[in-house]
Design a protein around this motif. Structure first.
Motif, PDB file in Angstrom:
ATOM      1  N   UNK A   5       0.620  -1.122   0.095  1.00  0.00           N
ATOM      2  CA  UNK A   5       0.324   0.131   0.295  1.00  0.00           C
ATOM      3  C   UNK A   5       0.559   0.821  -0.359  1.00  0.00           C
ATOM      4  N   UNK A   6       1.118   2.266  -0.972  1.00  0.00           N
ATOM      5  CA  UNK A   6       1.519   2.988  -0.973  1.00  0.00           C
ATOM      6  C   UNK A   6       0.966   4.617  -1.391  1.00  0.00           C
ATOM      7  N   UNK A   7       1.352   5.528  -0.017  1.00  0.00           N
ATOM      8  CA  UNK A   7       0.579   6.835   0.504  1.00  0.00           C
ATOM      9  C   UNK A   7       1.457   7.854  -0.556  1.00  0.00           C
ATOM     10  N   UNK A   8       0.556   9.187  -0.376  1.00  0.00           N
ATOM     11  CA  UNK A   8       1.766  10.479  -0.697  1.00  0.00           C
ATOM     12  C   UNK A   8       1.662  10.075  -2.681  1.00  0.00           C
ATOM     13  N   UNK A   9       1.298   8.932  -3.552  1.00  0.00           N
ATOM     14  CA  UNK A   9       0.987  10.297  -4.717  1.00  0.00           C
ATOM     15  C   UNK A   9       0.090  10.388  -4.989  1.00  0.00           C
ATOM     16  N   UNK A  10      -1.013  10.448  -4.367  1.00  0.00           N
ATOM     17  CA  UNK A  10      -1.990  12.067  -4.562  1.00  0.00           C
ATOM     18  C   UNK A  10      -3.147  11.873  -6.083  1.00  0.00           C
ATOM     19  N   UNK A  11      -3.341  12.462  -6.870  1.00  0.00           N
ATOM     20  CA  UNK A  11      -4.546  11.914  -7.590  1.00  0.00           C
ATOM     21  C   UNK A  11      -4.322  11.570  -8.678  1.00  0.00           C
ATOM     22  N   UNK A  12      -2.845  11.756  -9.088  1.00  0.00           N
ATOM     23  CA  UNK A  12      -2.539  11.375 -10.384  1.00  0.00           C
ATOM     24  C   UNK A  12      -1.885  10.049 -10.938  1.00  0.00           C
ATOM     25  N   UNK A  13      -1.694   9.065  -9.745  1.00  0.00           N
ATOM     26  CA  UNK A  13      -1.639   8.184 -10.186  1.00  0.00           C
ATOM     27  C   UNK A  13      -3.341   7.211 -10.731  1.00  0.00           C
ATOM     28  N   UNK A  14      -2.892   6.239 -11.407  1.00  0.00           N
ATOM     29  CA  UNK A  14      -4.388   4.660 -12.191  1.00  0.00           C
ATOM     30  C   UNK A  14      -4.705   3.857 -12.020  1.00  0.00           C
ATOM     31  N   UNK A  15      -5.231   3.377 -12.231  1.00  0.00           N
ATOM     32  CA  UNK A  15      -4.899   2.035 -11.797  1.00  0.00           C
ATOM     33  C   UNK A  15      -4.906   0.971 -13.225  1.00  0.00           C
ATOM     34  N   UNK A  16      -3.607   0.275 -13.197  1.00  0.00           N
ATOM     35  CA  UNK A  16      -2.931   0.057 -14.636  1.00  0.00           C
ATOM     36  C   UNK A  16      -1.983   0.506 -14.683  1.00  0.00           C
ATOM     37  N   UNK A  17      -1.106   2.144 -14.057  1.00  0.00           N
ATOM     38  CA  UNK A  17      -0.459   2.864 -13.678  1.00  0.00           C
ATOM     39  C   UNK A  17       1.021   1.839 -13.951  1.00  0.00           C
TER      40      UNK A  17
END
Length: 85
Positions: free
Chosen positions: A32-44
């Motif tokens: 589980x990753x935190x701090x990625x904001x709203x820029x990541x999407x499923x499949x990235x």
């Protein structure tokens, strides 16, 4: 004949973004990753640090209000909470 100009124009529209986060929790083959904001999407794609200077590739497979879930493509032995992703 293939139209390379059209393909090059499509490639030029692709946006490459690099964001950084950290490992909050480790499970068997996921983190589980935190701090990625709203820029990541499923499949990235994601790179998970398992030791200083050593990373394994992975993929975002889920999103939560507090972060993202990533699945590593290789063993994640050695990854620790707080490691960079």
């Amino acid at each position: 004949m293939f139209d390379f100009r059209a393909a090059a124009a499509e490639v030029a529209e692709v946006s490459l973004t690099r964001v950084g986060g950290s490992v909050a929790e480790v499970r068997e083959t996921t983190v589980r990753l935190i701090g990625l904001g709203r820029l990541v999407r499923v499949g990235d794609g994601v790179s998970i640090e398992i030791a200083p200077g050593r990373q394994v590739p992975g993929e975002i497979i889920g999103l939560e209000p507090s972060g993202a879930i990533a699945m590593a493509y290789k063993p994640i032995d050695g990854v620790a909470s707080g490691a960079r992703a």
